[in-house]
Design a protein around this motif. Sequence first.
Motif, PDB file in Angstrom:
ATOM      1  N   LEU A  50       0.848  -1.189   0.000  1.00 13.30           N
ATOM      2  CA  LEU A  50       0.000   0.000   0.000  1.00 13.30           C
ATOM      3  C   LEU A  50       0.886   1.244   0.000  1.00 13.30           C
ATOM      4  CD1 LEU A  50      -3.179   0.661   2.010  1.00 13.30           C
ATOM      5  CD2 LEU A  50      -1.260   2.197   2.375  1.00 13.30           C
ATOM      6  N   ILE A  51       0.459   2.270  -0.728  1.00 10.90           N
ATOM      7  CA  ILE A  51       1.177   3.543  -0.794  1.00 10.90           C
ATOM      8  C   ILE A  51       0.276   4.642  -0.237  1.00 10.90           C
ATOM      9  CG2 ILE A  51       2.272   5.254  -2.290  1.00 10.90           C
ATOM     10  CD1 ILE A  51       2.865   3.032  -4.274  1.00 10.90           C
ATOM     11  N   LEU A  52       0.800   5.402   0.725  1.00 15.44           N
ATOM     12  CA  LEU A  52       0.116   6.578   1.257  1.00 15.44           C
ATOM     13  C   LEU A  52       0.931   7.807   0.883  1.00 15.44           C
ATOM     14  CD1 LEU A  52      -1.860   8.209   3.015  1.00 15.44           C
ATOM     15  CD2 LEU A  52      -0.462   7.574   5.007  1.00 15.44           C
ATOM     16  N   GLU A  53       0.302   8.728   0.178  1.00 15.53           N
ATOM     17  CA  GLU A  53       0.949   9.981  -0.207  1.00 15.53           C
ATOM     18  C   GLU A  53       0.203  11.138   0.443  1.00 15.53           C
ATOM     19  OE1 GLU A  53       2.595   8.575  -4.595  1.00 15.53           O
ATOM     20  OE2 GLU A  53       0.644   9.565  -4.422  1.00 15.53           O
ATOM     21  N   ARG A  54       0.946  11.969   1.145  1.00 15.17           N
ATOM     22  CA  ARG A  54       0.356  13.100   1.864  1.00 15.17           C
ATOM     23  C   ARG A  54       0.894  14.410   1.279  1.00 15.17           C
ATOM     24  NH1 ARG A  54      -0.549  12.632   8.101  1.00 15.17           N
ATOM     25  NH2 ARG A  54      -2.306  11.504   7.156  1.00 15.17           N
ATOM     26  N   ASP A  85      -4.627  13.402   1.203  1.00 12.76           N
ATOM     27  CA  ASP A  85      -4.077  12.060   1.365  1.00 12.76           C
ATOM     28  C   ASP A  85      -4.555  11.195   0.202  1.00 12.76           C
ATOM     29  OD1 ASP A  85      -2.496  12.308   3.554  1.00 12.76           O
ATOM     30  OD2 ASP A  85      -3.705  11.046   4.886  1.00 12.76           O
ATOM     31  N   THR A  86      -3.615  10.462  -0.397  1.00 11.86           N
ATOM     32  CA  THR A  86      -3.949   9.511  -1.454  1.00 11.86           C
ATOM     33  C   THR A  86      -3.474   8.138  -1.018  1.00 11.86           C
ATOM     34  OG1 THR A  86      -3.667  11.214  -3.145  1.00 11.86           O
ATOM     35  CG2 THR A  86      -3.657   8.925  -3.884  1.00 11.86           C
ATOM     36  N   VAL A  87      -4.371   7.156  -1.073  1.00  6.54           N
ATOM     37  CA  VAL A  87      -4.036   5.781  -0.712  1.00  6.54           C
ATOM     38  C   VAL A  87      -4.222   4.919  -1.950  1.00  6.54           C
ATOM     39  CG1 VAL A  87      -4.524   3.842   0.811  1.00  6.54           C
ATOM     40  CG2 VAL A  87      -4.807   6.181   1.648  1.00  6.54           C
ATOM     41  N   LYS A  88      -3.183   4.163  -2.300  1.00  9.84           N
ATOM     42  CA  LYS A  88      -3.228   3.348  -3.518  1.00  9.84           C
ATOM     43  C   LYS A  88      -2.686   1.947  -3.246  1.00  9.84           C
ATOM     44  CE  LYS A  88      -0.564   6.266  -5.723  1.00  9.84           C
ATOM     45  NZ  LYS A  88       0.204   6.966  -6.798  1.00  9.84           N
ATOM     46  N   THR A  89      -3.212   0.993  -4.017  1.00 13.54           N
ATOM     47  CA  THR A  89      -2.708  -0.370  -3.982  1.00 13.54           C
ATOM     48  C   THR A  89      -2.876  -0.982  -5.361  1.00 13.54           C
ATOM     49  OG1 THR A  89      -2.893  -2.525  -2.899  1.00 13.54           O
ATOM     50  CG2 THR A  89      -4.915  -1.297  -3.216  1.00 13.54           C
ATOM     51  N   GLU A  90      -2.089  -1.965  -5.670  1.00  9.73           N
ATOM     52  CA  GLU A  90      -2.164  -2.599  -6.989  1.00  9.73           C
ATOM     53  C   GLU A  90      -3.391  -3.502  -7.126  1.00  9.73           C
ATOM     54  OE1 GLU A  90      -0.301  -2.094  -9.631  1.00  9.73           O
ATOM     55  OE2 GLU A  90       0.886  -0.600  -8.564  1.00  9.73           O
ATOM     56  N   GLY A 139     -13.319   3.568  -0.925  1.00 10.99           N
ATOM     57  CA  GLY A 139     -13.394   3.232  -2.341  1.00 10.99           C
ATOM     58  C   GLY A 139     -12.615   1.969  -2.640  1.00 10.99           C
ATOM     59  N   GLN A 140     -12.340   1.756  -3.912  1.00  9.44           N
ATOM     60  CA  GLN A 140     -11.630   0.573  -4.371  1.00  9.44           C
ATOM     61  C   GLN A 140     -10.295   0.974  -5.002  1.00  9.44           C
ATOM     62  OE1 GLN A 140     -14.007  -2.185  -2.986  1.00  9.44           O
ATOM     63  NE2 GLN A 140     -12.811  -3.014  -4.702  1.00  9.44           N
ATOM     64  N   ARG A 141      -9.249   0.274  -4.648  1.00 14.53           N
ATOM     65  CA  ARG A 141      -7.937   0.337  -5.294  1.00 14.53           C
ATOM     66  C   ARG A 141      -7.187   1.656  -5.076  1.00 14.53           C
ATOM     67  NH1 ARG A 141      -6.600  -1.913 -11.351  1.00 14.53           N
ATOM     68  NH2 ARG A 141      -4.307  -1.810 -11.152  1.00 14.53           N
ATOM     69  N   ALA A 142      -7.849   2.779  -5.253  1.00 12.70           N
ATOM     70  CA  ALA A 142      -7.201   4.082  -5.048  1.00 12.70           C
ATOM     71  C   ALA A 142      -8.239   5.086  -4.569  1.00 12.70           C
ATOM     72  CB  ALA A 142      -6.543   4.565  -6.343  1.00 12.70           C
ATOM     73  N   ILE A 143      -7.926   5.794  -3.501  1.00 14.69           N
ATOM     74  CA  ILE A 143      -8.833   6.815  -2.971  1.00 14.69           C
ATOM     75  C   ILE A 143      -8.036   8.095  -2.707  1.00 14.69           C
ATOM     76  CG2 ILE A 143     -10.534   5.248  -1.976  1.00 14.69           C
ATOM     77  CD1 ILE A 143      -9.135   5.519   0.707  1.00 14.69           C
ATOM     78  N   CYS A 144      -8.734   9.209  -2.789  1.00 11.76           N
ATOM     79  CA  CYS A 144      -8.099  10.513  -2.587  1.00 11.76           C
ATOM     80  C   CYS A 144      -8.994  11.353  -1.676  1.00 11.76           C
ATOM     81  CB  CYS A 144      -7.879  11.214  -3.929  1.00 11.76           C
ATOM     82  SG  CYS A 144      -7.076  12.821  -3.810  1.00 11.76           S
ATOM     83  N   LEU A 145      -8.411  11.895  -0.617  1.00 11.42           N
ATOM     84  CA  LEU A 145      -9.152  12.724   0.329  1.00 11.42           C
ATOM     85  C   LEU A 145      -8.528  14.120   0.361  1.00 11.42           C
ATOM     86  CD1 LEU A 145     -11.256  13.150   2.527  1.00 11.42           C
ATOM     87  CD2 LEU A 145      -9.669  12.118   4.178  1.00 11.42           C
ATOM     88  N   LEU A 178      -3.915   9.753  -9.989  1.00  8.98           N
ATOM     89  CA  LEU A 178      -3.635   8.635  -9.097  1.00  8.98           C
ATOM     90  C   LEU A 178      -2.865   7.524  -9.779  1.00  8.98           C
ATOM     91  CD1 LEU A 178      -7.100   8.430  -7.291  1.00  8.98           C
ATOM     92  CD2 LEU A 178      -5.180   9.978  -6.891  1.00  8.98           C
ATOM     93  N   GLN A 179      -2.957   7.452 -11.103  1.00  7.90           N
ATOM     94  CA  GLN A 179      -2.188   6.481 -11.878  1.00  7.90           C
ATOM     95  C   GLN A 179      -1.482   7.208 -13.007  1.00  7.90           C
ATOM     96  OE1 GLN A 179      -4.407   3.047 -13.158  1.00  7.90           O
ATOM     97  NE2 GLN A 179      -5.328   2.693 -11.145  1.00  7.90           N
ATOM     98  N   HIS A 180      -0.283   6.756 -13.309  1.00  8.31           N
ATOM     99  CA  HIS A 180       0.554   7.416 -14.309  1.00  8.31           C
ATOM    100  C   HIS A 180       0.596   6.584 -15.587  1.00  8.31           C
ATOM    101  CE1 HIS A 180       3.623   9.665 -16.225  1.00  8.31           C
ATOM    102  NE2 HIS A 180       4.608   8.813 -15.981  1.00  8.31           N
ATOM    103  N   SER A 181       0.210   7.227 -16.696  1.00 11.27           N
ATOM    104  CA  SER A 181       0.270   6.540 -17.989  1.00 11.27           C
ATOM    105  C   SER A 181       1.338   7.132 -18.904  1.00 11.27           C
ATOM    106  CB  SER A 181      -1.091   6.641 -18.688  1.00 11.27           C
ATOM    107  OG  SER A 181      -1.363   7.992 -19.031  1.00 11.27           O
ATOM    108  N   GLY A 182       1.850   8.305 -18.547  1.00 11.68           N
ATOM    109  CA  GLY A 182       2.835   8.962 -19.398  1.00 11.68           C
ATOM    110  C   GLY A 182       2.227   9.763 -20.523  1.00 11.68           C
ATOM    111  N   LYS A 183       0.900   9.850 -20.567  1.00 13.57           N
ATOM    112  CA  LYS A 183       0.226  10.572 -21.648  1.00 13.57           C
ATOM    113  C   LYS A 183      -0.463  11.813 -21.087  1.00 13.57           C
ATOM    114  CE  LYS A 183      -0.711   6.229 -24.080  1.00 13.57           C
ATOM    115  NZ  LYS A 183      -1.758   5.315 -24.612  1.00 13.57           N
ATOM    116  N   PRO A 184      -0.573  12.882 -21.884  1.00 13.87           N
ATOM    117  CA  PRO A 184      -1.266  14.088 -21.405  1.00 13.87           C
ATOM    118  C   PRO A 184      -2.755  13.826 -21.204  1.00 13.87           C
ATOM    119  CG  PRO A 184      -0.714  14.285 -23.724  1.00 13.87           C
ATOM    120  CD  PRO A 184      -0.032  13.048 -23.249  1.00 13.87           C
TER     121      PRO A 184
END
Length: 647
Positions: free
Chosen positions: A457-461, A476-481, A549-555, A607-613
């Motif tokens: 799990l990744i927590l970003e503040r 706060d963003t919480v993410k998991t694969e 939420g599921q998989r990724a949440i942002c507060l 919340l997810q990086h694709s490398g595209k604008p």
Amino acid sequence: MTDSLRSSSNDTLAPASWLQQSPAEMVDAFRNFRWKRSATDLQSALASDDAAALASLFRKQWKSLGPCKAKRKQAAWRSHAELLRTQLKTTLVETHPEIVTPWADLLDRAVTDSVEVSRNGEAAALATTAAAVADQFARTPLLMVDCAPEDQLVAALQAIAAVDVLLLSGGHLPDETLLALQWGLLRDATTLQQLGDWPDADDEAAASRKRLLGELSCLLGSVFTDLSGMRDLSRLGRSMLASELDAVTDSDGTPHGRMLNVFPQLLATFARHATICEQTEQKFLPGKSEERYRQLLERGCALTDDSGQLALSTCSPEQWIPVLQTAVGMLPDWKKQAWARSTLASLPGNDEAASKAADKRGFAEEESAATHTEWGEVTCLRNNWYPGSDRLAVLHGRADMQLELNVLSTPMLRGVWKTQIQMDNQPVSLSDNWAVMCWHNVDSCDYLELQQRIDGLILERQLLLSRNDHLAVLIDTVKTEADTPLSLQWTLPLTDGWRARPANGERHLVFQKPGPLRVLPLALPQERVHKADGELTADDQAIHASISGQRAICLPVMFDWSPERRGKFCHWNRLTVTEERRVLTPQETFASRIRIGKHQWMLLRNLQHSGKPRAVLGQHVTPETLFADFHRTGEVDKLLEVHYGEE
């Protein structure tokens, strides 16, 4: 080291009671010290066995060092004594009352002007108090083998207090009392000379002891010029102080987070040392340490609000203000430094000189008032140096970090930022290790980003404080694969007096007193008629926010306290974000538009990086995080852009 301590302790011990000795015995005790050959007057007094002549000589020496008719010199020595008296009363009176209370009382009397002592008949009371303290001091060696660090610290403070008493009130002390204090100080100077450098400290008690021994070494080395080896002792003391200053501060002078609760004691040591060096025309600190100390003062000012409260510290303004005022006021060019002028002018009970300097020169300052140290685990976002500034501070060396938010210099949040995370309905324990991912300190805002990785799990503040708009954003963003249920809860501690009421039919909170202030839960629908995956509430102690939420949440939670926007219409809504014409899901991105009165902002958090604008509100963007100001003209002012991989 042990042999030196035993030798110095055994060879120079006083008798059971110093005051019960005969005058000849008192004089004989001073012959054991290594006096310089150039001290001819002293050698003559020792040869005569005349205790009165010896006391008279010492009294003249203290008078030449101490306060004279010059007001600046009088004020300097009294400030030295007052700093010491405050430290004794606030830090050690509970643990060592039998020692500290008499010394504090004696310093109270010594600080009184000599003329007032004579006029008010205080000389007899001063002599009585000093006699008991001096007798005990002469029988207490500075350092004993296996002595606890705190006991050594108390002994060092007694020695410094003895110097202040002799400087300020030596003329009112009986000969035997003066000789007792003099002998005890010479004994301590000899002990410190034999001891040499003290090893590096492994805890704060040992570090405090080393700083005080360094201060005492400089002090005694500066005043006892007739004693051999005192120049080397002063040099050793400065080296010890410089070493400790380097150990507890970052390269820009910011103190380590663990030092904030003892910052007044730390700064008092250096302020007293600066006084001694100024009055005896000695060098303050070696090499680059003087600039480091100057930076420490600037960072201390940045961490202080208008009430004199030090950020992220348990010490009271009553402890902190006198120390800060004295230390900053001793800088030779403080009136030329905007940060010094603004701080002294804004503190309660500011002096006339500070107010005049502020009025004359203003508060213009190009350097930022914000402070950040990754090493010290302290960050203080602050919009400017002016009185009434905004401040958002965190101590990020623990799982539930310490948080403070001051709005227009009024404390709103203060305490532990409690965070609860669940993954797949199981609690997740945070660690004390927050990695600093990004720190921005620019004209538009101050910004900090932290991260934790725990068991997949990744927590970003993220913390943002505007420089110009009187607003802050916490995210706060919480993410998991895995496609796993996630939930996040905050508890943000309120200071006394803040009372919230929910807006009619809406999810944001409105604080009227001491406000005004609004708190907006940007991830939740504004109207309560719409279903939400979270909540924002408040009671008398705290603000509570949650999201699931599921998989990724942002507060994301936005605080707005602009007087200009008070009572204005408020609205926010989620925005649609696309990538190559595909609408992204809440697990991939979050975006919101906020409107308050005539002001509009956009917040984007990918919340997810694709490398595209990606496209949002007609803007093609690539940052991981974007906070922008939308003007009525259609112009977009990007206040903050954080790109992937940016540090």
